[in-house]
Design a protein around this motif. Structure first.
Motif, mmCIF file in Angstrom:
data_model
loop_
_atom_site.group_PDB
_atom_site.id
_atom_site.type_symbol
_atom_site.label_atom_id
_atom_site.label_comp_id
_atom_site.label_asym_id
_atom_site.label_seq_id
_atom_site.Cartn_x
_atom_site.Cartn_y
_atom_site.Cartn_z
ATOM 1 N N GLU A 46 0.836 -1.204 0.000
ATOM 2 C CA GLU A 46 0.000 0.000 0.000
ATOM 3 C C GLU A 46 0.867 1.248 0.000
ATOM 4 O OE1 GLU A 46 -3.097 2.373 2.917
ATOM 5 O OE2 GLU A 46 -2.627 0.288 3.356
ATOM 6 N N GLY A 47 0.586 2.132 -0.914
ATOM 7 C CA GLY A 47 1.325 3.381 -0.994
ATOM 8 C C GLY A 47 0.627 4.508 -0.256
ATOM 9 N N LEU A 48 1.328 5.623 -0.158
ATOM 10 C CA LEU A 48 0.769 6.820 0.469
ATOM 11 C C LEU A 48 1.074 8.014 -0.415
ATOM 12 C CD1 LEU A 48 -0.517 8.298 2.930
ATOM 13 C CD2 LEU A 48 1.821 8.597 3.769
ATOM 14 N N ALA A 49 0.045 8.786 -0.707
ATOM 15 C CA ALA A 49 0.203 10.030 -1.447
ATOM 16 C C ALA A 49 -0.332 11.157 -0.586
ATOM 17 C CB ALA A 49 -0.553 9.962 -2.770
ATOM 18 N N VAL A 50 0.471 12.168 -0.385
ATOM 19 C CA VAL A 50 0.078 13.320 0.421
ATOM 20 C C VAL A 50 0.132 14.554 -0.472
ATOM 21 C CG1 VAL A 50 0.639 14.745 2.432
ATOM 22 C CG2 VAL A 50 1.015 12.266 2.515
ATOM 23 N N HIS A 51 -0.947 15.295 -0.461
ATOM 24 C CA HIS A 51 -0.993 16.532 -1.239
ATOM 25 C C HIS A 51 0.128 17.451 -0.757
ATOM 26 C CE1 HIS A 51 -2.559 20.341 -2.804
ATOM 27 N NE2 HIS A 51 -3.111 19.568 -3.732
ATOM 28 N N GLY A 52 0.914 17.950 -1.684
ATOM 29 C CA GLY A 52 2.085 18.758 -1.348
ATOM 30 C C GLY A 52 1.804 19.915 -0.415
ATOM 31 N N GLU A 53 0.660 20.554 -0.599
ATOM 32 C CA GLU A 53 0.308 21.697 0.246
ATOM 33 C C GLU A 53 -0.146 21.275 1.638
ATOM 34 O OE1 GLU A 53 -2.531 23.988 -1.935
ATOM 35 O OE2 GLU A 53 -1.115 24.424 -3.543
ATOM 36 N N GLU A 54 -0.364 19.977 1.836
ATOM 37 C CA GLU A 54 -0.852 19.462 3.117
ATOM 38 C C GLU A 54 0.215 18.706 3.910
ATOM 39 O OE1 GLU A 54 -3.988 20.170 4.095
ATOM 40 O OE2 GLU A 54 -4.256 21.275 2.223
ATOM 41 N N VAL A 55 1.418 18.627 3.394
ATOM 42 C CA VAL A 55 2.472 17.819 4.023
ATOM 43 C C VAL A 55 2.695 18.197 5.486
ATOM 44 C CG1 VAL A 55 4.960 17.345 3.994
ATOM 45 C CG2 VAL A 55 3.643 17.213 1.886
ATOM 46 N N GLN A 56 2.754 19.457 5.778
ATOM 47 C CA GLN A 56 3.041 19.872 7.157
ATOM 48 C C GLN A 56 1.925 19.518 8.126
ATOM 49 O OE1 GLN A 56 4.282 23.961 7.173
ATOM 50 N NE2 GLN A 56 6.265 23.463 6.263
ATOM 51 N N LYS A 57 0.736 19.206 7.599
ATOM 52 C CA LYS A 57 -0.395 18.846 8.459
ATOM 53 C C LYS A 57 -0.772 17.375 8.315
ATOM 54 C CE LYS A 57 -2.733 22.124 6.490
ATOM 55 N NZ LYS A 57 -3.860 22.957 6.074
ATOM 56 N N ALA A 58 0.107 16.558 7.729
ATOM 57 C CA ALA A 58 -0.235 15.173 7.404
ATOM 58 C C ALA A 58 0.184 14.167 8.467
ATOM 59 C CB ALA A 58 0.382 14.805 6.054
ATOM 60 N N ASP A 59 0.583 14.620 9.637
ATOM 61 C CA ASP A 59 1.058 13.698 10.677
ATOM 62 C C ASP A 59 0.082 12.563 10.951
ATOM 63 O OD1 ASP A 59 2.867 15.762 10.782
ATOM 64 O OD2 ASP A 59 2.792 15.996 12.946
ATOM 65 N N THR A 60 -1.175 12.883 11.134
ATOM 66 C CA THR A 60 -2.179 11.867 11.458
ATOM 67 C C THR A 60 -2.341 10.885 10.308
ATOM 68 O OG1 THR A 60 -3.338 13.435 12.884
ATOM 69 C CG2 THR A 60 -4.578 11.509 12.143
ATOM 70 N N GLU A 61 -2.386 11.401 9.090
ATOM 71 C CA GLU A 61 -2.524 10.548 7.908
ATOM 72 C C GLU A 61 -1.324 9.612 7.763
ATOM 73 O OE1 GLU A 61 -3.159 10.991 3.074
ATOM 74 O OE2 GLU A 61 -2.946 12.787 4.297
ATOM 75 N N VAL A 62 -0.125 10.141 7.939
ATOM 76 C CA VAL A 62 1.086 9.328 7.825
ATOM 77 C C VAL A 62 1.123 8.276 8.937
ATOM 78 C CG1 VAL A 62 3.617 9.354 7.942
ATOM 79 C CG2 VAL A 62 2.402 11.112 6.625
#
Length: 74
Positions: A46-62
């Motif tokens: 399973e891969g993960l794609a994070v919207h570039g503008e949301e990276v700094q707020k992606a802690d929970t998703e990651v």
């Protein structure tokens, strides 16, 4: 391109590769297919794609993704 070059240089036979990418519009796009071509003897997980503008707020998703793929445990 950088990760494809890396993947092609190493023997990933028997390994599981989990693609990670940032994006502007395409999500994972062809990332999983590209890795499958670059690492034909590896399992593509399973891969993960994070919207570039949301990276700094992606802690929970990651963190959630890392738990799903078994890297983090409770």
């Amino acid at each position: 391109m950088t990760m494809s070059t890396f993947a092609e240089r190493y023997d990933l036979r028997g390994k599981t590769v989990h693609p990670v990418t940032t994006y502007a519009m395409s999500g994972l796009g062809t990332t999983e297919r590209d890795y499958a071509a670059s690492c034909p003897s590896a399992t593509i997980g399973e891969g993960l794609a994070v919207h570039g503008e949301e990276v700094q707020k992606a802690d929970t998703e990651v963190e959630s993704w890392l738990r799903r793929i078994g890297v983090l445990r409770d």
